[in-house]
Design a protein around this motif. Structure first.
Motif, PDB file in Angstrom:
ATOM      1  N   GLY A  79     -11.184  -2.292   2.911  1.00  0.00           N
ATOM      2  CA  GLY A  79     -11.011  -0.895   3.319  1.00  0.00           C
ATOM      3  C   GLY A  79      -9.745  -0.243   2.811  1.00  0.00           C
ATOM      4  N   CYS A  80      -8.794  -1.005   2.304  1.00  0.00           N
ATOM      5  CA  CYS A  80      -7.513  -0.430   1.877  1.00  0.00           C
ATOM      6  C   CYS A  80      -7.689   0.376   0.600  1.00  0.00           C
ATOM      7  N   ARG A  81      -7.141   1.592   0.576  1.00  0.00           N
ATOM      8  CA  ARG A  81      -7.285   2.471  -0.599  1.00  0.00           C
ATOM      9  C   ARG A  81      -5.969   2.651  -1.339  1.00  0.00           C
ATOM     10  N   CYS A  82      -5.041   1.671  -1.186  1.00  0.00           N
ATOM     11  CA  CYS A  82      -3.725   1.819  -1.827  1.00  0.00           C
ATOM     12  C   CYS A  82      -3.843   2.141  -3.328  1.00  0.00           C
ATOM     13  N   GLY A  83      -4.785   1.478  -4.003  1.00  0.00           N
ATOM     14  CA  GLY A  83      -4.933   1.714  -5.443  1.00  0.00           C
ATOM     15  C   GLY A  83      -5.228   3.173  -5.730  1.00  0.00           C
ATOM     16  N   ASP A  84      -6.118   3.784  -4.920  1.00  0.00           N
ATOM     17  CA  ASP A  84      -6.463   5.193  -5.133  1.00  0.00           C
ATOM     18  C   ASP A  84      -5.292   6.108  -4.789  1.00  0.00           C
ATOM     19  N   VAL A  85      -4.493   5.691  -3.808  1.00  0.00           N
ATOM     20  CA  VAL A  85      -3.305   6.484  -3.453  1.00  0.00           C
ATOM     21  C   VAL A  85      -2.313   6.432  -4.623  1.00  0.00           C
ATOM     22  N   LEU A  86      -2.117   5.244  -5.192  1.00  0.00           N
ATOM     23  CA  LEU A  86      -1.133   5.076  -6.262  1.00  0.00           C
ATOM     24  C   LEU A  86      -1.530   5.819  -7.539  1.00  0.00           C
ATOM     25  N   GLU A 140      -6.508  10.564   3.464  1.00  0.00           N
ATOM     26  CA  GLU A 140      -7.942  10.390   3.185  1.00  0.00           C
ATOM     27  C   GLU A 140      -8.389   8.936   3.294  1.00  0.00           C
ATOM     28  N   CYS A 141      -7.440   8.006   3.456  1.00  0.00           N
ATOM     29  CA  CYS A 141      -7.839   6.609   3.651  1.00  0.00           C
ATOM     30  C   CYS A 141      -8.359   6.454   5.073  1.00  0.00           C
ATOM     31  N   PRO A 142      -9.568   5.903   5.232  1.00  0.00           N
ATOM     32  CA  PRO A 142     -10.140   5.813   6.588  1.00  0.00           C
ATOM     33  C   PRO A 142      -9.322   4.940   7.539  1.00  0.00           C
ATOM     34  N   LEU A 143      -8.456   4.084   6.997  1.00  0.00           N
ATOM     35  CA  LEU A 143      -7.681   3.204   7.883  1.00  0.00           C
ATOM     36  C   LEU A 143      -6.362   3.849   8.335  1.00  0.00           C
ATOM     37  N   PHE A 144      -5.988   4.968   7.683  1.00  0.00           N
ATOM     38  CA  PHE A 144      -4.673   5.581   7.938  1.00  0.00           C
ATOM     39  C   PHE A 144      -4.477   5.922   9.417  1.00  0.00           C
ATOM     40  N   GLY A 145      -3.408   5.391   9.970  1.00  0.00           N
ATOM     41  CA  GLY A 145      -3.038   5.750  11.346  1.00  0.00           C
ATOM     42  C   GLY A 145      -3.908   5.094  12.403  1.00  0.00           C
ATOM     43  N   PRO A 157       0.665  -2.928   9.184  1.00  0.00           N
ATOM     44  CA  PRO A 157       0.179  -2.402   7.905  1.00  0.00           C
ATOM     45  C   PRO A 157      -0.969  -3.238   7.328  1.00  0.00           C
ATOM     46  N   VAL A 158      -1.907  -2.547   6.717  1.00  0.00           N
ATOM     47  CA  VAL A 158      -2.985  -3.254   6.007  1.00  0.00           C
ATOM     48  C   VAL A 158      -2.611  -3.377   4.532  1.00  0.00           C
ATOM     49  N   GLY A 159      -2.007  -2.354   3.981  1.00  0.00           N
ATOM     50  CA  GLY A 159      -1.637  -2.370   2.560  1.00  0.00           C
ATOM     51  C   GLY A 159      -0.155  -2.084   2.376  1.00  0.00           C
ATOM     52  N   PRO A 160       0.358  -2.350   1.172  1.00  0.00           N
ATOM     53  CA  PRO A 160       1.792  -2.185   0.926  1.00  0.00           C
ATOM     54  C   PRO A 160       2.276  -0.739   1.020  1.00  0.00           C
ATOM     55  N   CYS A 161       1.386   0.244   0.772  1.00  0.00           N
ATOM     56  CA  CYS A 161       1.840   1.641   0.823  1.00  0.00           C
ATOM     57  C   CYS A 161       2.279   2.034   2.230  1.00  0.00           C
ATOM     58  N   MET A 162       1.851   1.244   3.236  1.00  0.00           N
ATOM     59  CA  MET A 162       2.275   1.513   4.609  1.00  0.00           C
ATOM     60  C   MET A 162       3.478   0.651   4.986  1.00  0.00           C
ATOM     61  N   VAL A 163       3.784  -0.375   4.154  1.00  0.00           N
ATOM     62  CA  VAL A 163       4.893  -1.282   4.462  1.00  0.00           C
ATOM     63  C   VAL A 163       6.202  -0.754   3.893  1.00  0.00           C
ATOM     64  N   SER A 218       3.853   5.807  -0.084  1.00  0.00           N
ATOM     65  CA  SER A 218       3.417   7.147   0.324  1.00  0.00           C
ATOM     66  C   SER A 218       2.748   7.135   1.685  1.00  0.00           C
ATOM     67  N   CYS A 219       1.991   6.075   2.006  1.00  0.00           N
ATOM     68  CA  CYS A 219       1.336   6.083   3.328  1.00  0.00           C
ATOM     69  C   CYS A 219       2.389   6.066   4.426  1.00  0.00           C
ATOM     70  N   SER A 220       3.432   5.263   4.237  1.00  0.00           N
ATOM     71  CA  SER A 220       4.465   5.215   5.272  1.00  0.00           C
ATOM     72  C   SER A 220       5.190   6.560   5.351  1.00  0.00           C
TER      73      SER A 220
HETATM   74  S1  SF4 Z   1      -1.654   1.319   3.135  1.00  0.00           S
HETATM   75 FE1  SF4 Z   1      -3.052   1.600   4.807  1.00  0.00          FE
HETATM   76  S2  SF4 Z   1      -3.390   3.813   4.931  1.00  0.00           S
HETATM   77 FE2  SF4 Z   1      -2.491   3.356   2.957  1.00  0.00          FE
HETATM   78  S3  SF4 Z   1      -4.221   3.171   1.582  1.00  0.00           S
HETATM   79 FE3  SF4 Z   1      -3.691   1.087   2.247  1.00  0.00          FE
HETATM   80  S4  SF4 Z   1      -4.953   0.777   4.091  1.00  0.00           S
HETATM   81 FE4  SF4 Z   1      -5.000   2.950   3.658  1.00  0.00          FE
END
Ligand code: SF4
Ligand code: SF4
Length: 366
Positions: A310-317, A325-330, A338-344, A349-351
């Motif tokens: 479910g992690c969309r970090c690649g699409d965010v990057l 727009e990531c369904p897991l955000f928040g 955190p599920v992906g590094p963008c939140m860590v 950007s997610c963080s």
């Molecule tokens: S870090 Fe979390 S919110 Fe960001 S894209 Fe990955 S799963 Fe989604």
């Protein structure tokens, strides 16, 4: 020190200039993670005209580290007699079988270093261990890894090796600029990377792909000036690479650091998280330093590994989606869990969206 009133006045004249130049909707990618955070913190997002869309890019060194690379770090840390040393934000990034922090809680030896050279002191103080330095980051941090290797060679240290995960910015920008499915009109280019490489390696973005580019510093006024410059280039129909950070960035960059990188590393095609393999976009050890290479010392090969479900970090990057727009955000993904590094990562950007996006008032009164 400039007065608050002066700063406000400068910001509002930059905004005026932006509105003057703007000729329609534009999309600007801020490549660097520190820009992303500064844009949020300073409230720039809230005062931009609605026709200016900002996208975060692949400029967080922790976020672009591929899942297989995280897994390699974790499996090295779990080897008896190995101490895995790396930078702080990396420790909480989840790999396929847990993070370095989790491995550490099960007895693996993980050392957080503030600079690469600390790994040398560690190796010297732990002669009975193998210290592996996992070197992450772009052209900015790679010279420090090169200095570490040079020093280790000079001191004839045998129980140190480097897992080089360093990545290069211009090749990934070429990939993004050439992707017809991505809408990016201009790039706000990273300040620190540019102090090393200079501005020349970005020329292809304007010349071959017609992208507007500005190298900018990290203060709010620097960033806003960069956005104005990009709008001016786009709307004036004259894409170019302009440096607005002349106080630290020179056209030719830091030649000494470039020579050092050329001595210790060679470019290689490497995988970026969610983006895939990018030609000549990584740094591996040059033949002269192969005796320090953790890949060969520990028989490591990096295979393609699926990111967390479910992690969309690649699409965010890649700027395909915004973090919201990531369904897991928040929900199942937060800075605490955190599920992906963008939140860590503190530059992720997610963080940044999680921490700042609810604060929708411009502190500049604009
Ligand atoms: S870090 Fe979390 S919110 Fe960001 S894209 Fe990955 S799963 Fe989604
Ligand atoms: S320029 Fe500096 S702050 Fe920006 S991504 Fe590179 S290392 Fe991070």
């Amino acid at each position: 020190m400039p007065q608050v009133g002066d700063l406000r006045a400068k910001m509002s004249s930059l905004l005026e200039a932006l509105n003057k130049w703007l000729c329609g909707p534009i999309t600007v990618m801020e490549v660097c993670g520190t820009h992303t955070v500064s844009i949020f913190r300073s409230g720039i997002r809230t005062m931009l005209p609605k026709d200016v869309r900002l996208l975060s890019g692949p400029g967080c060194p922790v976020c672009v580290t591929d899942q297989a690379e995280v897994d390699a770090m974790v499996s090295l840390a779990k080897k008896p007699g190995v101490v895995l040393a790396t930078y702080g934000d990396m420790v909480r990034v989840p790999g396929s079988c847990g993070s370095l922090a989790e491995a550490r809680s099960c007895g693996a030896e993980v050392a957080v270093v503030g600079s690469a050279i600390q790994a040398l002191a560690l190796a010297e103080s732990m002669q009975d261990k193998e210290v592996v330095f996992a070197g992450i980051g772009f052209e900015t941090t790679a010279p420090a890894t090169a200095v570490l290797l040079r020093e280790a060679r000079r001191k004839n240290v045998k129980n140190l090796s480097v897992l080089s995960l360093h990545k290069l910015v211009p090749p990934v920008l070429r990939l993004l600029a050439s992707d017809p499915t991505l809408v990016i009109d201009g790039f706000l280019l990273p300040g620190h990377v540019s102090t090393i490489i200079g501005t020349a390696p970005y020329a292809f973005l304007a010349e071959e792909y017609g992208k507007a580019c500005a190298v900018a510093g990290f203060e709010p006024l620097d960033i806003m000036a960069g956005i104005v410059e990009i709008a001016r280039q786009i709307c004036g129909g004259r894409p170019a690479v302009r440096c607005l950070y002349g106080r630290v960035v020179r056209h030719e960059g830091n030649v000494k650091a470039q020579e050092l990188l050329g001595e210790v590393f060679r470019p290689a095609s490497v995988r970026w998280r969610g983006i895939g393999v990018v030609e000549a976009s990584g740094l591996v050890l040059a033949d002269d330093y192969s005796d320090f290479d953790a890949y060969s010392r520990f028989g490591i090969t990096l295979e393609e590994v699926n990111p967390p479900a479910g992690c969309r970090c690649g699409d965010v990057l890649a700027g395909r989606i915004a973090p919201l727009e990531c369904p897991l955000f928040g929900g199942s993904c937060t800075p605490q869990f955190p599920v992906g590094p963008c939140m860590v990562s503190s530059e992720g950007s997610c963080s940044a969206y999680y921490k700042y996006s609810s604060k929708g008032v411009s502190p500049w009164g604009a």
